[in-house]
Design an enzyme around this catalytic site. Structure first.
Site, PDB file in Angstrom:
ATOM      1  N   ASN A  99       0.823  -1.209   0.000  1.00 43.22           N
ATOM      2  CA  ASN A  99       0.000   0.000   0.000  1.00 43.22           C
ATOM      3  C   ASN A  99       0.857   1.259   0.000  1.00 43.22           C
ATOM      4  OD1 ASN A  99      -2.713  -0.734  -0.205  1.00 43.22           O
ATOM      5  ND2 ASN A  99      -2.879  -1.223   1.969  1.00 43.22           N
ATOM      6  N   GLU A 137      -5.980  -7.430   5.154  1.00 46.49           N
ATOM      7  CA  GLU A 137      -5.415  -8.302   4.124  1.00 46.49           C
ATOM      8  C   GLU A 137      -5.443  -9.769   4.547  1.00 46.49           C
ATOM      9  OE1 GLU A 137      -1.860  -6.950   6.659  1.00 46.49           O
ATOM     10  OE2 GLU A 137      -3.829  -6.207   6.041  1.00 46.49           O
TER      11      GLU A 137
END
Length: 313
Positions: free
Chosen positions: A190, A226
Site C-alpha cells: 500500500n 489483508e
C-alpha cells in the site's frame, strides 16, 4: 413408506417444501397440490421432520399440529431454538380453530395457520406469500454477509458459518479444517503503490482463491484487512493441506509485482488447523490455533504454510 417414495420430487432449482403429517392421505393430498411448483419432501412424524430439516434445509415447512410422540408445536420449538434451522418459515396445519392455540403457535415462531379441510387456492396463496417473504429476507441476509470490496463472504458470515460447520461436523463426527491466510508485506505494498492498487490486489487475490475452492459448501471469507479465512467441512488435514498449497501456488503464479518482498511478487502466508469437533470444545479454539500457525509461518520467513492437527489439548 416405501410406496410413497415415488412421490418425492427430484431436487432442482425450485423451492423446497417439507410436508409433515402423520396421516398419509393428508400428505398425498398436499403433495398433489404442490408437486408441480416445488421440490416436495415428506416426513410422517416430528423426529423425521427434524432429521430432514438438517439434511435438506427446506425453504418452508407445512407442519401438522397434532402428531403422536412429538407434536407440531414441539417440532417448531426445536427448529426455532437451533440457529441453523431457525430461519425456516413454518405454517401450521390444524383441524382445530382455537385462538389460544394460534397465539401459542405464533409465539413459538410460526408465520401462519391453515385450517383443515384445506382450501387449495388459499393454501397455495399463503405458501407463495411466505416463500416470497423468505426469498426477500434471504437476499437481504446475503447482501449483509458479503464483503463490499472483494465480493466474497465477510467476517460476520464467517463467524456464523464456523458455528454451523462446527455443530454439523460434531454431530456427524466428521473433520473440520480451518485456514487463515495473510498477504505478505501488504502494508508496504500500500505504501509503495497506494490504496487503490492495494484494493485491486485484494480483489485479485480473493478471486483467485475463490476459484481454487471446488465445493459449494466450502467458504472463503475476508477476515479483516489483508487477512482471509477458509472453512473446509468434511475435510481432513491432508486434503486441506493440498488445497492450501494449491492456493499459495496460484497466488504466486499471478506474479503481482511487489518489489519490497524477497521474491519481488505478492505471496501468501497460511496457517491451517484440522480437527474432528467435540462438544466439550469451542470453534474459536480451532480458529486460535490456525491463527497461531499463521503467525508461525510469518515468523519463519513468510510465503509458506504451517499446518497441524488440533486435538483439544
Amino acid at each position: 413408506m416405501s410406496h410413497y417414495t415415488q412421490w418425492y420430487a427430484s431436487p432442482g432449482g425450485q423451492p423446497r417444501l417439507l410436508l409433515v403429517d402423520d396421516h398419509q392421505l393428508n400428505v398425498r393430498v398436499m403433495y398433489e397440490m404442490f408437486r408441480h411448483e416445488f421440490d416436495v419432501f415428506i416426513a410422517l412424524n416430528g423426529e423425521q421432520a427434524l432429521e430432514k430439516c438438517y439434511e435438506l434445509h427446506p425453504d418452508l415447512i407445512l407442519l401438522d399440529v397434532v402428531m403422536p410422540r412429538m407434536d407440531g408445536y414441539e417440532v417448531c420449538r426445536r427448529l426455532k431454538a437451533d440457529p441453523e434451522l431457525a430461519d425456516i418459515p413454518v405454517i401450521f396445519i390444524t383441524s382445530h380453530f382455537d385462538e389460544a392455540d394460534e397465539v401459542h403457535g405464533f409465539e413459538l415462531g410460526a408465520v401462519d395457520f391453515i385450517h383443515k379441510p384445506v382450501n387449495p387456492i388459499i393454501t397455495k396463496a399463503r405458501v407463495k406469500t411466505q416463500l416470497q417473504l423468505k426469498q426477500q429476507a434471504d437476499l437481504l441476509r446475503r447482501i449483509s454477509q458479503v464483503d463490499g470490496l472483494t465480493g466474497i463472504a465477510n467476517r460476520r458470515r464467517f463467524d456464523q458459518q464456523l458455528e454451523l460447520d462446527w455443530r454439523n461436523c460434531c454431530r456427524a463426527q466428521e473433520p473440520l479444517s480451518l485456514m487463515m491466510l495473510d498477504i505478505d508485506y501488504f502494508k508496504q505494498y500500500n505504501d509503495e503503490f497506494g490504496h487503490l492498487a492495494g484494493d485491486e490486489c485484494l480483489r485479485q487475490v480473493a478471486s483467485t482463491m475463490q476459484q481454487a475452492i471446488g465445493r459449494p459448501y466450502d467458504l472463503l471469507a475476508r477476515f479483516g484487512g489483508e487477512e482471509f479465512a477458509v472453512l473446509l467441512p468434511r475435510t481432513d488435514l491432508t486434503g486441506a493441506q493440498y488445497l492450501a498449497q494449491n492456493m499459495l501456488q496460484k497466488i504466486t503464479q499471478l506474479a503481482i509485482p511487489h518489489p519490497l518482498t524477497p521474491g519481488g511478487i505478492v505471496t501468501l502466508s497460511a496457517g491451517l488447523s484440522s480437527t474432528v469437533p467435540q462438544e466439550q470444545h469451542q470453534p474459536r479454539q480451532l480458529l486460535q490455533q490456525a491463527d497461531q500457525l499463521l503467525y508461525k509461518a510469518k515468523q519463519q520467513g513468510r510465503a509458506q504454510l504451517q499446518a497441524s492437527l488440533w486435538t483439544g489439548v
